[in-house]
Design an enzyme around this catalytic site. Structure first.
Site, PDB file in Angstrom:
ATOM      1  N   ASP A  65       0.941  -1.151   0.127  1.00 19.39           N
ATOM      2  CA  ASP A  65       0.039   0.259  -0.107  1.00 19.39           C
ATOM      3  C   ASP A  65       0.819   1.296  -0.001  1.00 19.39           C
ATOM      4  OD1 ASP A  65      -1.968   1.999   0.538  1.00 19.39           O
ATOM      5  OD2 ASP A  65      -2.925   0.923   1.968  1.00 19.39           O
ATOM      6  N   ASP A  94      -3.237   7.390  -3.198  1.00 13.85           N
ATOM      7  CA  ASP A  94      -3.263   6.331  -2.228  1.00 13.85           C
ATOM      8  C   ASP A  94      -3.563   4.980  -2.951  1.00 13.85           C
ATOM      9  OD1 ASP A  94      -3.485   4.633  -0.275  1.00 13.85           O
ATOM     10  OD2 ASP A  94      -4.804   5.721   1.055  1.00 13.85           O
ATOM     11  N   HIS A 107     -11.326   6.185   2.340  1.00 12.04           N
ATOM     12  CA  HIS A 107     -11.497   7.540   3.183  1.00 12.04           C
ATOM     13  C   HIS A 107     -11.218   8.753   2.014  1.00 12.04           C
ATOM     14  CE1 HIS A 107      -7.165   7.004   2.576  1.00 12.04           C
ATOM     15  NE2 HIS A 107      -7.293   5.663   2.632  1.00 12.04           N
ATOM     16  N   HIS A 118      -7.434  11.247   5.867  1.00  9.95           N
ATOM     17  CA  HIS A 118      -8.534  11.001   6.593  1.00  9.95           C
ATOM     18  C   HIS A 118      -9.613  11.992   6.696  1.00  9.95           C
ATOM     19  CE1 HIS A 118      -5.912   7.520   7.534  1.00  9.95           C
ATOM     20  NE2 HIS A 118      -7.015   6.843   7.000  1.00  9.95           N
ATOM     21  N   GLU A 128     -10.943   0.871  -0.862  1.00 10.26           N
ATOM     22  CA  GLU A 128     -10.054   0.084  -0.426  1.00 10.26           C
ATOM     23  C   GLU A 128     -10.550  -1.137   0.160  1.00 10.26           C
ATOM     24  OE1 GLU A 128      -6.693   0.863   2.090  1.00 10.26           O
ATOM     25  OE2 GLU A 128      -7.419   2.907   2.784  1.00 10.26           O
ATOM     26  N   GLU A 168      -6.769  -1.120  -3.815  1.00  9.33           N
ATOM     27  CA  GLU A 168      -7.023   0.207  -3.792  1.00  9.33           C
ATOM     28  C   GLU A 168      -6.797   0.919  -4.930  1.00  9.33           C
ATOM     29  OE1 GLU A 168      -4.873   2.109  -0.215  1.00  9.33           O
ATOM     30  OE2 GLU A 168      -6.570   3.523   0.137  1.00  9.33           O
TER      31      GLU A 168
END
Ligand code: CO
Length: 293
Positions: A87, A98, A157, A165, A190, A278
């Site tokens: 990740d 991300d 998120h 976040h 994710e 993700e």
């Protein structure tokens, strides 16, 4: 697109780099290869491109779902049968990409396909007006159809500048309501699929921290830690990134005094396997643009 062009370009640039580095890094996950070497080489690729890491490269083995990374001097080696989640977060001018994938060193292909398929199904449903709960329902159904469980207490998120976040939270299970998706939102989806319980717990070991209060510290080791933490602007850093000795006592002190927040390794039950996929996306007028693909 209702997003400022400069911001949009930064998200796209971060996404393209994250995609490239994630695939190169995942290519280093091979039977017999060392975890520490793989992590350091992958993190270095981001720096060499003039970008920063949004968080330490997470590499989580088998029943671990997230928040593991190499320890200082880590001697772990990838072995036959392992299921490895990689990740990566890339930061360009504060804007984040991300993205994660799972490398199968065993015979876990259907489990890997479950999280990847859930991610694709959720992405296909993203548009203004859909709710986060509806996306969670799609993820849950896709994973359960394949005979696995979604991890209920980990979520996708929202992303904002220097903020990993932000709103909205995207659950991996059906939920009534939740955030209504709007044009211009940026978030990561994710899904995690597991052969275990579907609920992750915190391990005792902590490799990743972030600074949550700006107070000075007296211990020399704590000062050294804050020299690493401070330029992160609240984004996570790894214990491994702190030079010198007595780092453990410094970390413990800074957590106890409310200056650092710990992110323990997260895992499902022993002998289970967890897969993850993700992507980061920007919501458009009639769908979304995935920045990390
Ligand atoms: Co994420």
């Amino acid at each position: 697109m209702i997003m400022d062009d400069v911001v949009y370009d930064a998200y796209r640039e971060a996404g393209a780099l994250a995609r490239k580095v994630l695939h190169q890094g995942a290519g280093l996950v091979k039977e017999g290869a060392g975890l520490l070497e793989m992590v350091e080489a992958t993190e270095a690729m981001v720096m060499e491109e003039g970008a920063l890491l949004a968080f330490p490269l997470n590499v989580s083995f088998n029943e671990a779902a997230a928040h593991d990374t190499a320890m200082p001097g880590d001697e772990r080696v990838f072995s036959r049968g392992d299921l490895i989640k990689v990740d990566l977060g890339v930061l360009i001018d504060g804007y984040i990409a991300d993205t994660a994938m799972t490398v199968d060193l065993g015979d876990h292909a259907p489990l890997v396909e479950a999280s990847a398929g859930a991610l694709e199904a959720a992405i296909a449903a993203v548009r203004p007006g859909v709710t986060a709960g509806e996306l969670g329902a799609i993820i849950q159904a896709t994973i359960e159809e394949r005979g696995y469980r979604p991890v209920a207490n980990l979520t996708g998120h929202g992303l904002d500048r220097y903020n990993l976040h932000a709103r909205p939270t995207i659950p991996n299970v059906a939920m009534s309501g939740g955030a209504v998706i709007e044009e211009g939102m940026v978030f990561a989806i994710e899904p995690f699929a597991t052969t275990g319980s579907g609920r992750i717990s915190e391990a005792a070991r902590v490799e990743i921290y972030r600074q949550i209060a700006a107070r000075p510290a007296r211990l020399p080791s704590a000062k050294r830690i804050l020299e690493v933490a401070r330029p992160r602007r609240g984004l996570p850093f790894a214990r491994r990134w702190v030079p010198g000795d007595k780092v453990e006592i410094g970390l413990a002190t800074l957590v106890r005094t409310g200056i650092l927040h710990p992110f323990p390794v997260l895992h499902d039950i022993p002998d289970s396997f967890v897969s993850q996929a993700e992507h980061t996306l920007i919501v458009t007028a009639d769908g979304c643009e995935v920045t990390t693909r």
